[in-house]
Design an enzyme around this catalytic site. Structure first.
Site, PDB file in Angstrom:
ATOM      1  N   ASP A   1       0.814  -1.278   0.187  1.00  0.00           N
ATOM      2  CA  ASP A   1      -0.080  -0.005  -0.002  1.00  0.00           C
ATOM      3  C   ASP A   1       0.886   1.254   0.055  1.00  0.00           C
ATOM      4  OD1 ASP A   1       0.946  -0.380   2.626  1.00  0.00           O
ATOM      5  OD2 ASP A   1      -0.928  -0.785   3.478  1.00  0.00           O
TER       6      ASP A   1
ATOM      7  N   ASN B   1      -8.137  -2.629  13.817  1.00  0.00           N
ATOM      8  CA  ASN B   1      -9.578  -2.909  13.323  1.00  0.00           C
ATOM      9  C   ASN B   1      -9.558  -4.154  12.614  1.00  0.00           C
ATOM     10  OD1 ASN B   1      -8.270  -2.017  11.087  1.00  0.00           O
ATOM     11  ND2 ASN B   1      -9.967  -0.300  10.832  1.00  0.00           N
TER      12      ASN B   1
ATOM     13  N   HIS C   1      -7.578  -4.441   9.785  1.00  0.00           N
ATOM     14  CA  HIS C   1      -7.331  -4.336   8.466  1.00  0.00           C
ATOM     15  C   HIS C   1      -5.995  -4.940   7.979  1.00  0.00           C
ATOM     16  CE1 HIS C   1      -5.435  -0.357   9.324  1.00  0.00           C
ATOM     17  NE2 HIS C   1      -4.408  -1.026   8.814  1.00  0.00           N
TER      18      HIS C   1
ATOM     19  N   GLU D   1      -9.960  -1.812   4.716  1.00  0.00           N
ATOM     20  CA  GLU D   1     -10.443  -1.316   5.915  1.00  0.00           C
ATOM     21  C   GLU D   1     -11.841  -2.479   6.000  1.00  0.00           C
ATOM     22  OE1 GLU D   1      -9.188   0.361   8.089  1.00  0.00           O
ATOM     23  OE2 GLU D   1      -8.446   2.148   7.470  1.00  0.00           O
TER      24      GLU D   1
HETATM   25  C1  GLP Z   1      -1.038   0.392   8.760  1.00  0.00           C
HETATM   26  C2  GLP Z   1      -0.484  -0.317   7.261  1.00  0.00           C
HETATM   27  C3  GLP Z   1      -0.648  -1.666   7.529  1.00  0.00           C
HETATM   28  C4  GLP Z   1      -0.121  -2.202   8.875  1.00  0.00           C
HETATM   29  C5  GLP Z   1      -1.171  -1.709   9.577  1.00  0.00           C
HETATM   30  C6  GLP Z   1      -0.657  -1.872  11.148  1.00  0.00           C
HETATM   31  O1  GLP Z   1      -1.973   1.115   8.498  1.00  0.00           O
HETATM   32  N1  GLP Z   1      -1.290   0.223   6.099  1.00  0.00           N
HETATM   33  O2  GLP Z   1       0.010  -2.240   6.364  1.00  0.00           O
HETATM   34  O3  GLP Z   1      -0.002  -3.561   8.884  1.00  0.00           O
HETATM   35  O4  GLP Z   1      -1.463   0.016   9.859  1.00  0.00           O
HETATM   36  O5  GLP Z   1       0.487  -1.149  11.561  1.00  0.00           O
HETATM   37  P1  GLP Z   1       1.554  -1.176  12.802  1.00  0.00           P
HETATM   38  O6  GLP Z   1       2.237  -2.100  12.391  1.00  0.00           O
HETATM   39  O7  GLP Z   1       2.321   0.197  12.865  1.00  0.00           O
HETATM   40  O8  GLP Z   1       0.667  -1.510  14.109  1.00  0.00           O
END
Ligand code: GLP
Length: 243
Positions: A67, A136, A138, A143
């Site tokens: 992403d 959440n 995702h 989402e």
């Molecule tokens: C972000 C990214 C995801 C990631 C997630 C968790 O928004 N788009 O690819 O896995 O949220 O992030 P973190 O590892 O900082 O908790």
């Protein structure tokens, strides 16, 4: 689904790096699907360390990231392009032409999505997809929704994601409201999936995603249907699951 229990974040990072490293050793020209966020930072650090020791060679590897924020140029320190260079690409011998991320500044979002899907297809799909998971549930930026998106698409970020990601920005107002994300179908077509989840604030997502019903309201739950998925989670993330 394999559940690999890690003692803590460092242990999780080493275990994840071991799996990625084995993948690249067994198939040097692997297509690696890569993730951003705080979860994989330790994994990348470990891979860089092993690269510096001469234990792993990325010269033939290809990468596709999950992403990118829409509206951020590659030069913005909050862009995922910048993140990947800072934490991984600039420290190993991956060839620049083998690195792929959606272009957050693309003029036409529809053609950017089609083009990104075509890149993944032209590489023959993803051999090993690394994933983190949002609080959440995702994955990538898929989402919670009423349906599972197939290919690369533009996402309106959930308020809870903006809230969770604002720690990387000066304020919540600076967090982009949209992002490009690889779709669920593309993720599910990866030959192997490795999802890493750390911390107590993800415990509910682990419970819902891996032990609850499969629903687009918890995007990670679709992974229960994948034939080769490994979840590496630390004690804190597994605290609501009785294993
Ligand atoms: C972000 C990214 C995801 C990631 C997630 C968790 O928004 N788009 O690819 O896995 O949220 O992030 P973190 O590892 O900082 O908790």
């Amino acid at each position: 689904m394999k559940i690999i229990r890690a003692k803590n974040y460092d242990d999780l990072s080493r275990k994840a790096a071991n799996i990625i490293s084995a993948q690249v050793i067994l198939k040097p020209d692997s297509v690696l699907g890569l993730a951003t966020g705080s979860s994989p930072i330790g994994t990348y650090r470990q891979l860089v360390d092993w690269y510096n020791k001469g234990d792993i060679d990325f010269s033939e590897a290809k990468t596709v990231n999950l992403d990118e924020y829409r509206g951020l140029p590659k030069t913005d320190p909050q862009s995922y392009d910048y993140f990947m260079r800072e934490h991984f690409f600039d420290h190993v011998n991956i060839r620049p032409e083998n690195i792929h991320l959606p272009d957050g500044m693309a003029e036409c979002p529809d053609s950017e999505c089609t083009q990104y899907d075509n890149i993944v297809k032209s590489l023959g799909g993803v051999d090993l997809q690394l994933l983190g998971c949002g609080r959440n549930g995702h994955i990538g930026f898929n989402e919670p929704s009423d349906f599972f998106a197939k290919g690369t698409h533009v996402v309106d970020l959930a308020e809870s994601t903006i809230e969770a990601n604002k720690r990387f920005f000066t304020s919540a107002d600076d967090v982009p409201r949209q992002a490009y994300s690889m779709g669920i179908q593309t993720i599910m077509l990866a030959r192997r999936i490795l999802i890493i989840i750390s911390g107590e604030d993800k415990a509910e997502a682990v419970k819902q995603g891996f032990f609850g019903p499969i629903t687009p309201q918890v995007p990670a739950s679709i992974l229960q249907l994948h034939p080769d998925v490994s979840l590496i989670a630390d004690e804190a993330a597994l605290s609501l699951c009785s294993l």
